[in-house]
Design a protein around this motif. Structure first.
Motif, mmCIF file in Angstrom:
data_model
loop_
_atom_site.group_PDB
_atom_site.id
_atom_site.type_symbol
_atom_site.label_atom_id
_atom_site.label_comp_id
_atom_site.label_asym_id
_atom_site.label_seq_id
_atom_site.Cartn_x
_atom_site.Cartn_y
_atom_site.Cartn_z
ATOM 1 N N ARG A 1 0.788 -1.588 -0.149
ATOM 2 C CA ARG A 1 -0.081 -0.023 0.020
ATOM 3 C C ARG A 1 0.819 1.233 -0.433
ATOM 4 N N VAL A 2 0.487 2.615 -0.409
ATOM 5 C CA VAL A 2 1.010 3.306 -0.193
ATOM 6 C C VAL A 2 0.039 4.600 0.483
ATOM 7 N N ALA A 3 0.110 5.318 1.360
ATOM 8 C CA ALA A 3 -0.050 6.273 2.082
ATOM 9 C C ALA A 3 -0.462 7.598 1.102
ATOM 10 N N ILE A 4 -0.764 7.449 0.158
ATOM 11 C CA ILE A 4 -1.857 8.541 -0.446
ATOM 12 C C ILE A 4 -1.711 8.193 -2.053
ATOM 13 N N ILE A 5 -2.462 9.126 -3.092
ATOM 14 C CA ILE A 5 -2.789 9.151 -3.784
ATOM 15 C C ILE A 5 -2.134 9.947 -5.335
ATOM 16 N N PRO A 6 -2.459 9.406 -6.404
ATOM 17 C CA PRO A 6 -2.529 11.793 -6.857
ATOM 18 C C PRO A 6 -3.759 12.475 -6.974
ATOM 19 N N SER A 7 -5.109 11.937 -6.739
ATOM 20 C CA SER A 7 -6.116 13.023 -6.408
ATOM 21 C C SER A 7 -5.703 13.660 -5.319
ATOM 22 N N MET A 8 -4.723 13.561 -4.399
ATOM 23 C CA MET A 8 -4.842 13.732 -2.434
ATOM 24 C C MET A 8 -3.259 14.738 -2.650
ATOM 25 N N VAL A 9 -2.431 14.155 -4.009
ATOM 26 C CA VAL A 9 -1.742 15.040 -4.188
ATOM 27 C C VAL A 9 -2.009 16.580 -4.378
ATOM 28 N N GLU A 10 -2.998 16.486 -5.797
ATOM 29 C CA GLU A 10 -3.433 17.899 -5.853
ATOM 30 C C GLU A 10 -4.157 18.510 -5.001
ATOM 31 N N VAL B 1 4.464 18.103 -1.636
ATOM 32 C CA VAL B 1 4.571 16.835 -1.270
ATOM 33 C C VAL B 1 6.015 15.673 -1.952
ATOM 34 N N CYS B 2 6.547 15.566 -0.980
ATOM 35 C CA CYS B 2 7.589 14.798 -1.841
ATOM 36 C C CYS B 2 7.693 12.888 -1.310
ATOM 37 N N VAL B 3 7.297 12.568 -2.654
ATOM 38 C CA VAL B 3 7.035 11.040 -2.934
ATOM 39 C C VAL B 3 8.370 10.554 -3.278
ATOM 40 N N GLU B 4 8.529 9.481 -1.967
ATOM 41 C CA GLU B 4 9.935 8.208 -2.326
ATOM 42 C C GLU B 4 9.725 7.881 -3.592
ATOM 43 N N THR B 5 10.301 7.319 -4.640
ATOM 44 C CA THR B 5 10.709 6.792 -6.210
ATOM 45 C C THR B 5 9.698 5.235 -5.970
ATOM 46 N N LYS B 6 9.061 4.952 -6.851
ATOM 47 C CA LYS B 6 7.801 4.363 -6.671
ATOM 48 C C LYS B 6 7.475 3.457 -5.547
ATOM 49 N N ALA B 7 6.867 4.722 -4.776
ATOM 50 C CA ALA B 7 6.265 4.275 -3.360
ATOM 51 C C ALA B 7 4.857 3.808 -4.210
ATOM 52 N N GLY B 8 4.569 4.228 -5.072
ATOM 53 C CA GLY B 8 3.146 3.413 -5.564
ATOM 54 C C GLY B 8 2.800 2.665 -5.830
ATOM 55 N N GLU B 9 4.066 2.533 -6.548
ATOM 56 C CA GLU B 9 3.852 1.173 -7.636
ATOM 57 C C GLU B 9 3.519 0.529 -7.611
ATOM 58 N N GLN B 10 3.267 -0.386 -6.277
ATOM 59 C CA GLN B 10 3.163 -1.758 -6.010
ATOM 60 C C GLN B 10 1.154 -2.071 -5.792
ATOM 61 N N SER C 1 -3.244 -3.933 -2.194
ATOM 62 C CA SER C 1 -3.011 -2.898 -2.399
ATOM 63 C C SER C 1 -4.409 -1.752 -2.770
ATOM 64 N N ARG C 2 -4.374 -2.553 -3.933
ATOM 65 C CA ARG C 2 -5.392 -1.258 -4.619
ATOM 66 C C ARG C 2 -6.166 -1.108 -3.720
ATOM 67 N N THR C 3 -6.961 -1.400 -3.714
ATOM 68 C CA THR C 3 -8.434 -1.555 -3.000
ATOM 69 C C THR C 3 -7.627 -0.841 -1.757
ATOM 70 N N ALA C 4 -7.094 -1.454 -0.956
ATOM 71 C CA ALA C 4 -6.924 -0.928 0.464
ATOM 72 C C ALA C 4 -5.961 0.007 0.313
ATOM 73 N N THR C 5 -5.444 0.928 -0.999
ATOM 74 C CA THR C 5 -5.283 2.201 -0.641
ATOM 75 C C THR C 5 -6.012 3.243 -0.813
ATOM 76 N N LEU C 6 -6.931 2.445 -1.843
ATOM 77 C CA LEU C 6 -8.031 3.683 -2.393
ATOM 78 C C LEU C 6 -9.131 3.686 -1.065
ATOM 79 N N ALA C 7 -9.212 2.650 -0.588
ATOM 80 C CA ALA C 7 -10.104 2.407 0.787
ATOM 81 C C ALA C 7 -9.824 3.222 1.693
#
Length: 367
Positions: free
Chosen positions: A15-24, A33-42, A306-312
């Motif tokens: 999972r990752v703690a943020i999604i692009p719409s939150m960044v925006e 917002v500073c995102v570590e590279t590949k943090a959201g890849e999985q 992770s996709r479902t969980a990150t969005l939720a």
């Protein structure tokens, strides 16, 4: 405010703690917002998507942690303690009642630790924990069904049975969000389901919700003992917000279970509610055999979807993250008073009473 999003390093935590719409949204409100590279890849979010939303992609983990507020999914691991410092705001799942060393490090470094799982509304609901509890509850039955297969040292039992062959029995300890979501899936698969809870009122609600398709039992030692002994799949679903889970199922009860039955203890990240859950497992090595019973003790169950969980998760955390970053803690507390229940540690003090009690330390009111 500068918000850092590190890549999760817990075993198979995708999972990752943020999604692009939150960044925006955060950037549009004047934050960085500073995102570590590949943090959201999985979780299906690549660096380009984050960058397009206004985030800075950073390769150096330390630089991500140098931000004023760090948002994560799971509690920091020992190798991340080096990044703790005074005035850092850490917003993540912490489960400190079961983490004495992490609690000590956060106190020592005067980190302001804000835990998703203890944020409570006036009605007692836990809006940042609920989506993960829903996922973990539903997955607990999927997991249990898989490990009941003979291929995985289970009994070789199909959860729902077939005409002429009885279904498996699923016993669920706890009638909260996890327990109810586990029951939904177990009933859908055709299992015989028992739920035990300490609240008669809650059991009545569950009986109404499932139209009598669930066997409801008061949680007392005799009923727990009998229900555990009859279980093909036992699910631990006990939660006391912020506190260590009470051990409802004793080792003697597990010894009485049928050989090659399965236990899934969703409460393991709070210490577990089943006495024989004496270690945390990983997605790579999820089970161990004890008293001829298969024990599943993975502490980050939703990480595997992770996709479902990150969005939720981000659906729930976005409003609080934006307020903390844009307004600061004091003004965010005025806008969202419930945030105070999420502050576990501040200025070296334990602010949450259940955590102070769990570690036999002094509780200090937030001011």
């Amino acid at each position: 405010m500068r918000i850092g999003i590190p890549r999760e390093i817990k075993n198979n935590e995708k999972r990752v703690a943020i999604i692009p719409s939150m960044v925006e949204e955060l950037v549009s409100n004047g934050n960085e917002v500073c995102v570590e590279t590949k943090a959201g890849e999985q979780s299906g979010f690549n660096d380009i998507e984050f960058e397009s939303a206004g985030a800075e992609i950073i390769k150096d983990t330390k630089k991500v942690w140098d931000c004023e507020m760090v948002m994560k999914v799971k509690e920091p691991l020992p190798e991340e303690y080096q990044y703790f410092r005074e005035n850092l705001i850490l917003f993540t799942y912490l489960h400190l009642a079961a983490e004495p060393s992490l609690t000590d490090e956060l106190q020592k470094n005067k980190v302001t630790a804000i835990a998703y799982e203890t944020l409570a509304l006036k009605d007692g609901s836990l809006p940042l924990l609920t989506p993960m509890s829903e996922i973990a509850g539903r997955m607990s039955v999927q997991i249990g069904a898989r490990f009941l297969e003979g291929t995985f040292d289970g009994k070789g039992v199909l959860l729902g049975g077939i005409p002429g062959v009885a279904p498996a029995t699923v016993t669920i300890i706890g009638g909260g969000v996890v327990g109810v979501n586990a029951a939904k899936i177990a009933i859908g698969l055709g299992a015989h389901v028992k739920i035990l809870d300490v609240s008669a009122k809650r059991l009545r609600e569950i009986d109404d919700q499932f139209n009598g398709r669930v066997e409801t039992l008061m949680s007392n030692p005799q009923n727990v003992s009998n229900a555990v002994a009859s279980a093909d799949l036992l699910i631990g679903a006990v939660l006391i917000a912020g506190a260590k889970a009470p051990q409802i199922v004793k080792e003697s009860m597990v010894k009485a279970m049928k050989a090659n039955s399965v236990i899934v203890d969703v409460a393991v990240d709070q210490g577990g509610c089943i006495e024989t859950i004496d270690k945390i497992t990983t997605h790579e090595n999820p089970v161990y055999l004890k008293h001829e019973v298969v024990h599943y003790a993975v502490a980050n169950i939703p990480g595997s979807v992770s996709r479902t969980a990150t969005l939720a998760l981000t659906n729930a955390t976005a409003i609080y993250a934006n307020s903390l970053a844009t307004l600061g803690i004091e003004k965010a507390l005025i806008k969202h008073p419930e945030l105070q229940s999420a502050i576990n540690i501040h200025d070296g003090n334990i602010i949450h009473p259940a955590i102070a009690e769990a570690h036999k330390k002094e509780f200090v009111s937030f001011s």
